[in-house]
Design a protein around this motif. Sequence first.
Motif, PDB file in Angstrom:
ATOM      1  N   ASP A   7       0.967  -0.873   0.207  1.00 26.95           N
ATOM      2  CA  ASP A   7      -0.362   0.387  -0.421  1.00 26.95           C
ATOM      3  C   ASP A   7       0.711   1.146  -0.258  1.00 26.95           C
ATOM      4  OD1 ASP A   7      -2.112  -1.504  -0.051  1.00 26.95           O
ATOM      5  OD2 ASP A   7      -2.650  -1.134   2.515  1.00 26.95           O
ATOM      6  N   GLY A   8       1.485   1.014  -0.705  1.00 25.19           N
ATOM      7  CA  GLY A   8       2.223   2.307  -1.327  1.00 25.19           C
ATOM      8  C   GLY A   8       3.711   2.383   0.265  1.00 25.19           C
ATOM      9  N   GLN A   9       3.706   2.110   0.851  1.00 23.07           N
ATOM     10  CA  GLN A   9       4.646   1.608   2.454  1.00 23.07           C
ATOM     11  C   GLN A   9       5.771   1.134   2.404  1.00 23.07           C
ATOM     12  OE1 GLN A   9       3.215   1.406   6.201  1.00 23.07           O
ATOM     13  NE2 GLN A   9       5.143   0.374   7.012  1.00 23.07           N
ATOM     14  N   THR A  10       7.206   1.584   2.284  1.00 23.38           N
ATOM     15  CA  THR A  10       8.156   0.905   1.272  1.00 23.38           C
ATOM     16  C   THR A  10       8.103  -0.752   3.045  1.00 23.38           C
ATOM     17  OG1 THR A  10       9.488   2.320   0.062  1.00 23.38           O
ATOM     18  CG2 THR A  10      10.653   0.022   1.321  1.00 23.38           C
ATOM     19  N   VAL A  11       8.305  -1.919   2.353  1.00 19.95           N
ATOM     20  CA  VAL A  11       8.266  -2.835   3.333  1.00 19.95           C
ATOM     21  C   VAL A  11       9.669  -3.619   3.634  1.00 19.95           C
ATOM     22  CG1 VAL A  11       6.285  -2.603   4.422  1.00 19.95           C
ATOM     23  CG2 VAL A  11       6.708  -4.575   2.713  1.00 19.95           C
ATOM     24  N   GLN A  12      10.520  -4.418   4.837  1.00 21.83           N
ATOM     25  CA  GLN A  12      11.489  -5.243   4.627  1.00 21.83           C
ATOM     26  C   GLN A  12      11.015  -6.525   4.558  1.00 21.83           C
ATOM     27  OE1 GLN A  12      15.410  -3.490   5.712  1.00 21.83           O
ATOM     28  NE2 GLN A  12      15.668  -3.117   4.052  1.00 21.83           N
ATOM     29  N   ALA A  13      11.551  -7.582   4.179  1.00 25.84           N
ATOM     30  CA  ALA A  13      11.423  -8.890   4.335  1.00 25.84           C
ATOM     31  C   ALA A  13      12.282  -9.421   4.296  1.00 25.84           C
ATOM     32  CB  ALA A  13      10.202  -9.398   3.862  1.00 25.84           C
ATOM     33  N   GLU A  14      12.180 -10.928   4.734  1.00 18.93           N
ATOM     34  CA  GLU A  14      13.788 -11.680   4.932  1.00 18.93           C
ATOM     35  C   GLU A  14      13.213 -12.511   3.886  1.00 18.93           C
ATOM     36  OE1 GLU A  14      16.190 -12.581   6.980  1.00 18.93           O
ATOM     37  OE2 GLU A  14      16.016 -10.896   9.196  1.00 18.93           O
ATOM     38  N   GLU A  15      14.255 -13.356   2.970  1.00 23.98           N
ATOM     39  CA  GLU A  15      13.912 -14.382   1.648  1.00 23.98           C
ATOM     40  C   GLU A  15      13.433 -15.227   2.485  1.00 23.98           C
ATOM     41  OE1 GLU A  15      16.032 -15.484  -1.968  1.00 23.98           O
ATOM     42  OE2 GLU A  15      16.080 -13.549  -1.210  1.00 23.98           O
ATOM     43  N   GLY A  16      11.969 -15.468   1.857  1.00 18.44           N
ATOM     44  CA  GLY A  16      10.854 -16.737   2.085  1.00 18.44           C
ATOM     45  C   GLY A  16      10.542 -17.124   3.031  1.00 18.44           C
ATOM     46  N   GLN A  17       9.624 -15.501   3.236  1.00 15.63           N
ATOM     47  CA  GLN A  17       8.258 -15.444   4.138  1.00 15.63           C
ATOM     48  C   GLN A  17       7.387 -15.263   2.851  1.00 15.63           C
ATOM     49  OE1 GLN A  17      10.221 -11.982   6.328  1.00 15.63           O
ATOM     50  NE2 GLN A  17       8.356 -12.978   7.988  1.00 15.63           N
TER      51      GLN A  17
END
Lengths: 254, 156
Positions: A7-17
């Motif tokens: 929704d326009g917000q930058t997020v970070q995630a781990e590979e595989g999530q």
Amino acid sequence: MLTFTIDGQTVQAEEGQNLLEVALAHGFDIPTLCYHPSVSAYGACRLCLVEVTQRGRSRITTSCNYPALPGISVVTRNDRIDRLRRLVMELILCRDPGNPQLQAMADRLGVDRTRLRFASRQDGCILCGLCERICRESIGADAISFVGRGHERRLATPFDEPSESCVGCLACAMVCPTQVIEFTQDADTRTIWKRTFTLVKCKECGAVLGTPEELALFQRKTGLDASYFDTCDACRKKQTATAFAAVTWGGQRP
Amino acid sequence: MKRLFITPDRCIGCRACELACSFAHAVALTSPALSRIRVYPVASDRFVPVACLQCEEAACVKVCPTQALVRNPETLAIEVDHTRCVKCMMCTVACPFGNIHLDLRVDQIVKCDVCGGDPACARFCPSLALEWAERPTVGPVPKPEPGRVVLPFLVP
Ligand code: SF4
Ligand code: FES
């Protein structure tokens, strides 16, 4: 670590999530019925729909089993998603329009009735298989599974007999999103999936600890001594106080 | 690294910690019975506060089938992830100290989470029987520090 937007917000995630867990962790609200963070995603309820845009092409997909990928943009709500979720909800609701959990979800999505008539079996089960996954993947008992096909598909123990591998832990009943797995418990016994277990009691006060089968299973899985599994928390806490007192005041009065 | 230190021979049995804990963790209701810390009288003038020890090799973590018990790397406390917990209650049975419970009124597993790094029990303990510190003070109870919450009528 990979980066994308929700929704326009930058997020970070781990590979595989998967998209759903990333979105939930960032406080986005996505409706689900068949998701549980402890077991693999199955994509049965189709309520977790989101729109994913990748290299200029967008499509609607379930978020619980879609991987977080770098650079994609995810939309958790728009008119199209809302419309599709409501349609899916109508399909689910026709499984058992009277089920309170389904009604609550329907309310939340703005669905007040289902236009479908489907009366084959109105037992509240939406065939999401969460009970089966928690039993197999988390508990490790593997006591129930899908049986039958088409409109006869349902969850059962082998041959509908009391299952030998069931340990009576009730995890299936706890995770069932429509709360239709029945069990009963009285002072001495617990019955689920047609099997009756005699309950183990705290050796100090007689409070219920669980079934012998579940205690044995958890003991085996953890390698902890059997003495870890014979006393209730209230009695243990009292014993801890007595032990602390002995350390503090030594052999003097108490 | 701060930890929760319990010094039973300073405890005056006022149970301010139980009250503070249940207020700090109020879900639907507040009651000292909801407290994660419990004070046990062992003699007429001797009391032992008991709360989770946040064991390094914790039986509750080992036994949990859904990885619902997770250590917070910042506070070192083991916290309950209620979205994962299936209320099998095996943690409550396996904890050798009896420091994790199922509370039927809120229908949740409850245990000490050191309030995320500023435990209310220690803040309200008037006699430093509970301390959130790098190391515990020793000897007689020092004068309360400025800003420390002290219930005047409870000072021993
Ligand atoms: S009751 Fe919840 S936290 Fe405790 S062992 Fe079971 S699933 Fe894990
Ligand atoms: S939560 Fe994704 S399909 Fe049910």
